[in-house]
Every structure is written in structure tokens, then in C-alpha cells.
Motif scaffolding. Structure first.
Motif, PDB file in Angstrom:
ATOM      1  N   LEU A   9      22.385  -7.203 -33.917  1.00 51.92           N
ATOM      2  CA  LEU A   9      21.793  -8.091 -34.913  1.00 51.92           C
ATOM      3  C   LEU A   9      22.861  -8.320 -35.985  1.00 51.92           C
ATOM      4  N   TYR A  10      23.214  -9.566 -36.214  1.00 53.83           N
ATOM      5  CA  TYR A  10      24.276  -9.910 -37.143  1.00 53.83           C
ATOM      6  C   TYR A  10      23.677 -10.364 -38.474  1.00 53.83           C
ATOM      7  N   TYR A  11      24.149  -9.742 -39.541  1.00 47.18           N
ATOM      8  CA  TYR A  11      23.635 -10.018 -40.874  1.00 47.18           C
ATOM      9  C   TYR A  11      24.708 -10.673 -41.733  1.00 47.18           C
ATOM     10  N   CYS A  12      24.296 -11.666 -42.468  1.00 46.43           N
ATOM     11  CA  CYS A  12      25.153 -12.284 -43.470  1.00 46.43           C
ATOM     12  C   CYS A  12      24.996 -11.532 -44.795  1.00 46.43           C
ATOM     13  N   ASN A  13      26.093 -11.403 -45.515  1.00 45.83           N
ATOM     14  CA  ASN A  13      26.088 -10.724 -46.814  1.00 45.83           C
ATOM     15  C   ASN A  13      26.855 -11.567 -47.812  1.00 45.83           C
ATOM     16  N   ALA A  14      26.391 -11.580 -49.053  1.00 47.50           N
ATOM     17  CA  ALA A  14      27.102 -12.317 -50.095  1.00 47.50           C
ATOM     18  C   ALA A  14      26.965 -11.613 -51.438  1.00 47.50           C
ATOM     19  N   ILE A  15      28.039 -11.605 -52.183  1.00 47.72           N
ATOM     20  CA  ILE A  15      28.042 -11.068 -53.545  1.00 47.72           C
ATOM     21  C   ILE A  15      27.971 -12.266 -54.484  1.00 47.72           C
ATOM     22  N   ILE A  16      26.865 -12.372 -55.205  1.00 50.15           N
ATOM     23  CA  ILE A  16      26.557 -13.608 -55.916  1.00 50.15           C
ATOM     24  C   ILE A  16      26.282 -13.336 -57.393  1.00 50.15           C
ATOM     25  N   ARG A  17      26.845 -14.205 -58.225  1.00 49.76           N
ATOM     26  CA  ARG A  17      26.498 -14.233 -59.649  1.00 49.76           C
ATOM     27  C   ARG A  17      25.454 -15.327 -59.841  1.00 49.76           C
ATOM     28  N   VAL A  18      24.350 -14.973 -60.468  1.00 47.56           N
ATOM     29  CA  VAL A  18      23.282 -15.960 -60.647  1.00 47.56           C
ATOM     30  C   VAL A  18      23.320 -16.612 -62.024  1.00 47.56           C
ATOM     31  N   ARG A  19      24.188 -16.110 -62.896  1.00 49.26           N
ATOM     32  CA  ARG A  19      24.360 -16.718 -64.233  1.00 49.26           C
ATOM     33  C   ARG A  19      25.780 -16.453 -64.691  1.00 49.26           C
ATOM     34  N   ASP A  20      26.136 -17.059 -65.798  1.00 47.11           N
ATOM     35  CA  ASP A  20      27.507 -16.972 -66.288  1.00 47.11           C
ATOM     36  C   ASP A  20      27.697 -15.678 -67.066  1.00 47.11           C
ATOM     37  N   ASP A  21      27.647 -14.554 -66.343  1.00 49.95           N
ATOM     38  CA  ASP A  21      27.986 -13.271 -66.951  1.00 49.95           C
ATOM     39  C   ASP A  21      28.725 -12.453 -65.909  1.00 49.95           C
ATOM     40  N   LEU A  22      28.902 -11.188 -66.136  1.00 47.32           N
ATOM     41  CA  LEU A  22      29.743 -10.369 -65.255  1.00 47.32           C
ATOM     42  C   LEU A  22      28.933  -9.624 -64.200  1.00 47.32           C
ATOM     43  N   VAL A  23      27.658  -9.927 -64.103  1.00 50.20           N
ATOM     44  CA  VAL A  23      26.786  -9.201 -63.189  1.00 50.20           C
ATOM     45  C   VAL A  23      26.700  -9.913 -61.846  1.00 50.20           C
ATOM     46  N   SER A  24      26.995  -9.190 -60.787  1.00 50.09           N
ATOM     47  CA  SER A  24      26.874  -9.726 -59.431  1.00 50.09           C
ATOM     48  C   SER A  24      25.802  -8.954 -58.670  1.00 50.09           C
ATOM     49  N   PHE A  25      25.181  -9.645 -57.747  1.00 48.25           N
ATOM     50  CA  PHE A  25      24.148  -9.028 -56.928  1.00 48.25           C
ATOM     51  C   PHE A  25      24.519  -9.142 -55.451  1.00 48.25           C
ATOM     52  N   ASN A  26      24.055  -8.182 -54.692  1.00 46.23           N
ATOM     53  CA  ASN A  26      24.344  -8.100 -53.274  1.00 46.23           C
ATOM     54  C   ASN A  26      23.145  -8.641 -52.492  1.00 46.23           C
ATOM     55  N   TYR A  27      23.345  -9.700 -51.722  1.00 45.22           N
ATOM     56  CA  TYR A  27      22.255 -10.309 -50.962  1.00 45.22           C
ATOM     57  C   TYR A  27      22.524 -10.220 -49.463  1.00 45.22           C
ATOM     58  N   TRP A  28      21.419 -10.135 -48.715  1.00 49.89           N
ATOM     59  CA  TRP A  28      21.495 -10.059 -47.255  1.00 49.89           C
ATOM     60  C   TRP A  28      20.606 -11.137 -46.641  1.00 49.89           C
ATOM     61  N   GLY A  29      21.052 -11.646 -45.503  1.00 49.74           N
ATOM     62  CA  GLY A  29      20.201 -12.511 -44.715  1.00 49.74           C
ATOM     63  C   GLY A  29      19.256 -11.689 -43.854  1.00 49.74           C
ATOM     64  N   GLN A  30      18.414 -12.394 -43.103  1.00 51.85           N
ATOM     65  CA  GLN A  30      17.405 -11.704 -42.294  1.00 51.85           C
ATOM     66  C   GLN A  30      17.949 -11.246 -40.946  1.00 51.85           C
ATOM     67  N   GLY A  31      19.130 -11.714 -40.586  1.00 54.26           N
ATOM     68  CA  GLY A  31      19.748 -11.320 -39.326  1.00 54.26           C
ATOM     69  C   GLY A  31      19.539 -12.334 -38.219  1.00 54.26           C
ATOM     70  N   THR A  32      20.526 -12.447 -37.361  1.00 52.22           N
ATOM     71  CA  THR A  32      20.434 -13.303 -36.184  1.00 52.22           C
ATOM     72  C   THR A  32      20.942 -12.516 -34.979  1.00 52.22           C
ATOM     73  N   GLN A  33      20.185 -12.552 -33.900  1.00 53.14           N
ATOM     74  CA  GLN A  33      20.498 -11.728 -32.738  1.00 53.14           C
ATOM     75  C   GLN A  33      21.583 -12.368 -31.882  1.00 53.14           C
ATOM     76  N   VAL A  34      22.563 -11.575 -31.529  1.00 53.13           N
ATOM     77  CA  VAL A  34      23.593 -11.971 -30.569  1.00 53.13           C
ATOM     78  C   VAL A  34      23.501 -11.016 -29.387  1.00 53.13           C
ATOM     79  N   THR A  35      23.301 -11.582 -28.210  1.00 58.60           N
ATOM     80  CA  THR A  35      23.222 -10.785 -26.996  1.00 58.60           C
ATOM     81  C   THR A  35      24.240 -11.309 -26.003  1.00 58.60           C
ATOM     82  N   VAL A  36      25.094 -10.408 -25.536  1.00 59.36           N
ATOM     83  CA  VAL A  36      26.134 -10.764 -24.573  1.00 59.36           C
ATOM     84  C   VAL A  36      25.835 -10.002 -23.286  1.00 59.36           C
ATOM     85  N   SER A  37      25.464 -10.758 -22.268  1.00 63.18           N
ATOM     86  CA  SER A  37      25.044 -10.120 -21.027  1.00 63.18           C
ATOM     87  C   SER A  37      25.225 -11.077 -19.865  1.00 63.18           C
ATOM     88  N   SER A  38      25.580 -10.523 -18.719  1.00 65.54           N
ATOM     89  CA  SER A  38      25.688 -11.330 -17.512  1.00 65.54           C
ATOM     90  C   SER A  38      24.378 -11.296 -16.737  1.00 65.54           C
TER      91      SER A  38
END
Length: 121
Positions: free
Chosen positions: A92-121
Motif C-alpha cells: 500500500l503506497y502512501y503519499c506524504n507532505a509537509i505543509i504550512r497552512v499559514r504564513d508562520d513557521l509551523v508545518s504539519f505532516n499529512y498523509w493520503g489514504q493509500g493506493t494499492q500496488v500489486t505486482v504479480s504474474s
């Protein structure tokens, strides 16, 4: 509120390619680093690739030479091009981003819900 929405996962055969996308939306002032992590069943979540706002990248050893991370700052979107996929890339592959939501020095860590990658023959 900030949301990360991933897309592009799926089922592929070994040796094939996939491109994952992750778009950030909501109350965003700026985005610092963005990245992709993955978690296989029974395993810990691990970094796959990361890219800074300036475009500097780093990759897990398992991804080097096969995966490419990129971002479109105008669209608040990060991509992961995955080539020569192997069964061990299945996770399960998750996206991550460090985001500032306003013009200050505080950043927040956000995650996506995930997307499945399956590699199989």
C-alpha cells in the motif's frame, strides 16, 4: 483542512510500470517536502522516495534506478513513476507532505489514504 488524494495504483505484471499521483488540496500556504512511503502486510511503513520544494530527491535503495519522483508545484502534486516493477514492490503506497497552512513557521505532516500496488504474474 488539507487533503492528499492518491491515484494510479493497480495490478500489474512483473517488469511493467505504474505512475502514482498525489494531489494536495485545501488550506495550503506552502508545501515543503513531499514523498511516497509504502507498507506491505506485516511490515513497517518505509520511505520509497522524497522530494523537497527545491527539487532535491532521495530514494530508498530498492527504488534507485527504477523509480522516479517528481512534483508540479503549481498543481500541488507529486508523482512516482515506477518502472521494472517486482513482486516485492507490492504494498500500500502512501503519499506524504509537509505543509504550512499559514504564513508562520509551523508545518504539519499529512498523509493520503493509500493506493494499492500489486505486482504479480
Amino acid at each position: 483542512q488539507v487533503q492528499l488524494v492518491e491515484s494510479g495504483g493497480g495490478l500489474v505484471q512483473p517488469g511493467e510500470s505504474l505512475r502514482l499521483s498525489c494531489a494536495a488540496s485545501g488550506s495550503i500556504f506552502s508545501i515543503n517536502a513531499m514523498g511516497w512511503y509504502r507498507q506491505a502486510p506485516g511490515e513497517q511503513r518505509e520511505l520509497v522516495a522524497r522530494i523537497t520544494s527545491g527539487g532535491s530527491t532521495n530514494y530508498a535503495d530498492s527504488a534507485k534506478g527504477r523509480f522516479t519522483i517528481s512534483r508540479d508545484n503549481a498543481k500541488n502534486t507529486v508523482y512516482l513513476q515506477m518502472n521494472s516493477l517486482k513482486p516485492e514492490d507490492t504494498a500500500l503506497y502512501y503519499c506524504n507532505a509537509i505543509i504550512r497552512v499559514r504564513d508562520d513557521l509551523v508545518s504539519f505532516n499529512y498523509w493520503g489514504q493509500g493506493t494499492q500496488v500489486t505486482v504479480s504474474s
